[in-house]
Design an enzyme around this catalytic site. Structure first.
Site, short mmCIF file in Angstrom:
data_model
loop_
_atom_site.label_atom_id
_atom_site.label_comp_id
_atom_site.label_asym_id
_atom_site.label_seq_id
_atom_site.Cartn_x
_atom_site.Cartn_y
_atom_site.Cartn_z
N GLU A 15 51.05 147.54 60.16
CA GLU A 15 50.88 146.13 59.81
C GLU A 15 50.31 145.41 61.01
OE1 GLU A 15 54.50 144.31 58.57
OE2 GLU A 15 54.82 145.73 56.97
N GLU A 39 48.93 144.62 48.98
CA GLU A 39 50.39 144.64 48.92
C GLU A 39 50.83 143.26 48.45
OE1 GLU A 39 52.53 146.04 52.39
OE2 GLU A 39 54.34 144.96 51.76
N ARG A 82 56.75 141.72 70.22
CA ARG A 82 58.18 141.41 70.40
C ARG A 82 59.10 142.59 70.07
NH1 ARG A 82 59.37 137.65 65.13
NH2 ARG A 82 57.83 136.27 66.07
N THR A 88 57.14 137.85 58.67
CA THR A 88 55.90 137.42 58.05
C THR A 88 56.19 136.41 56.94
OG1 THR A 88 55.18 139.69 58.39
CG2 THR A 88 53.75 138.29 57.07
N ARG A 136 52.99 143.32 66.48
CA ARG A 136 52.75 141.87 66.55
C ARG A 136 51.95 141.52 67.79
NH1 ARG A 136 55.92 138.77 62.93
NH2 ARG A 136 55.17 137.01 64.12
N HIS A 176 58.62 143.00 50.85
CA HIS A 176 59.19 141.85 51.57
C HIS A 176 60.44 141.34 50.85
CE1 HIS A 176 59.55 138.60 54.39
NE2 HIS A 176 58.59 139.16 55.08
N ASN A 233 59.81 150.45 56.89
CA ASN A 233 59.42 149.68 58.07
C ASN A 233 60.53 149.80 59.14
OD1 ASN A 233 59.39 147.40 59.89
ND2 ASN A 233 57.73 146.57 58.64
N HIS A 267 62.82 146.96 62.96
CA HIS A 267 64.13 146.49 63.43
C HIS A 267 64.84 147.49 64.32
CE1 HIS A 267 63.81 142.74 61.47
NE2 HIS A 267 63.64 143.28 60.28
N HIS A 279 54.93 147.04 62.49
CA HIS A 279 54.09 145.87 62.70
C HIS A 279 53.89 145.67 64.19
CE1 HIS A 279 53.47 141.30 61.64
NE2 HIS A 279 52.52 141.77 62.42
#
Ligand code: PXP
Length: 236
Positions: free
Chosen positions: A69, A150, A49, A100, A45, A190, A7, A10, A43
């Site tokens: 995601e 998942e 963001r 999440t 969102r 996660h 992922n 970041h 993701h």
């Protein structure tokens, strides 16, 4: 062999800290692939963001396996149908959360989620549901038509004691076994890091782990390709 989805949210978070063009998530994704990542996860969102629509479009062109995601908000679902990632992972989304929190409540939302699963699949997108490791959520997931889940590993990752960790690991193993017995593909993620991933990687029947924060954190020191390579070495 257990697969690794990385992922890269970041990387975009860092870019957005200055609202500039670097670091570029697409370049980061290419480095992840070079380090052995089997898929790239991001993701989109609702508040955009970190990852933006243009990032997803560029990632679609740049990587072979893209796992998006997303929430079940209509505009995001329409966007996904347009971009056509290989997979969509449906997650719950709350505006103020840092990341999440918890899995989707599929039990209470079977009809709503079923229609999104149906729409995405009709666009040729495989659909995964991010759920807590419970039989009820697995049974409800099956009812939606989704064939991939998942399992949320957050409770395991944040367990306050060794005995709580063991208990959470057992719950994850049982959930994986149960979902596999129903013919589902089972992924997990996660809060996984270079230490706690080892026990998770031993769970029989898991297909893919999705990991973000820990890999990007290590990348600050060793570079993203090497950080992915090290994680791949631990789970392979
Ligand atoms: N899987 C899902 C569904 C997620 O929402 C996230 C966080 O974006 C992850 C995996 C990765 O979590 P982490 O960043 O803690 O590795």
């Amino acid at each position: 062999m257990l697969k690794l989805g990385v992922n890269i949210d970041h990387v975009a978070t860092l870019r957005e800290a200055r609202k500039t063009y670097e670091p570029n998530p697409i370049d980061a994704a290419k480095e992840c692939i070079a380090g052995g990542a089997d898929s790239i996860v991001c993701h989109l969102r609702e508040d955009r963001r970190h990852i933006k629509d243009a990032d997803v479009a560029a990632l679609r062109r740049a990587v072979e396996r893209l796992n998006l995601e997303m929430s079940i908000a209509k505009d995001v679902v329409d966007f996904a149908c347009n971009i056509r990632p290989d997979q969509a992972t449906l997650v719950p989304e709350r505006r103020m959360e840092i990341t999440t929190e918890g899995g989707l409540d599929v039990v209470s939302n079977v009809r709503k989620i079923s229609s999104v699963v149906c729409k995405l699949e009709s666009c040729g997108i495989a659909v995964s549901l991010f759920i807590n490791p419970s039989k009820k959520q697995i049974d409800a997931s099956l009812k939606t038509g989704a064939r991939i889940i998942e399992l949320h590993t957050g409770e395991y990752a944040n367990a306050p004691s060794m005995s709580a960790k063991k208990r959470e690991l057992r719950i994850l193993k049982e959930a994986c076994l149960y979902a596999r017995s129903k013919g589902m593909e089972v992924n997990a993620g996660h809060g996984l890091n270079y230490i706690n991933v080892v026990d998770i990687a031993h769970i029989e029947g898991l297909h893919e782990l999705n990991i973000g924060h820990s890999i990007i954190s290590r990348a600050v020191f060793v570079g993203i390709k090497e950080a992915v390579r090290q994680m791949k070495g631990l789970i392979g």
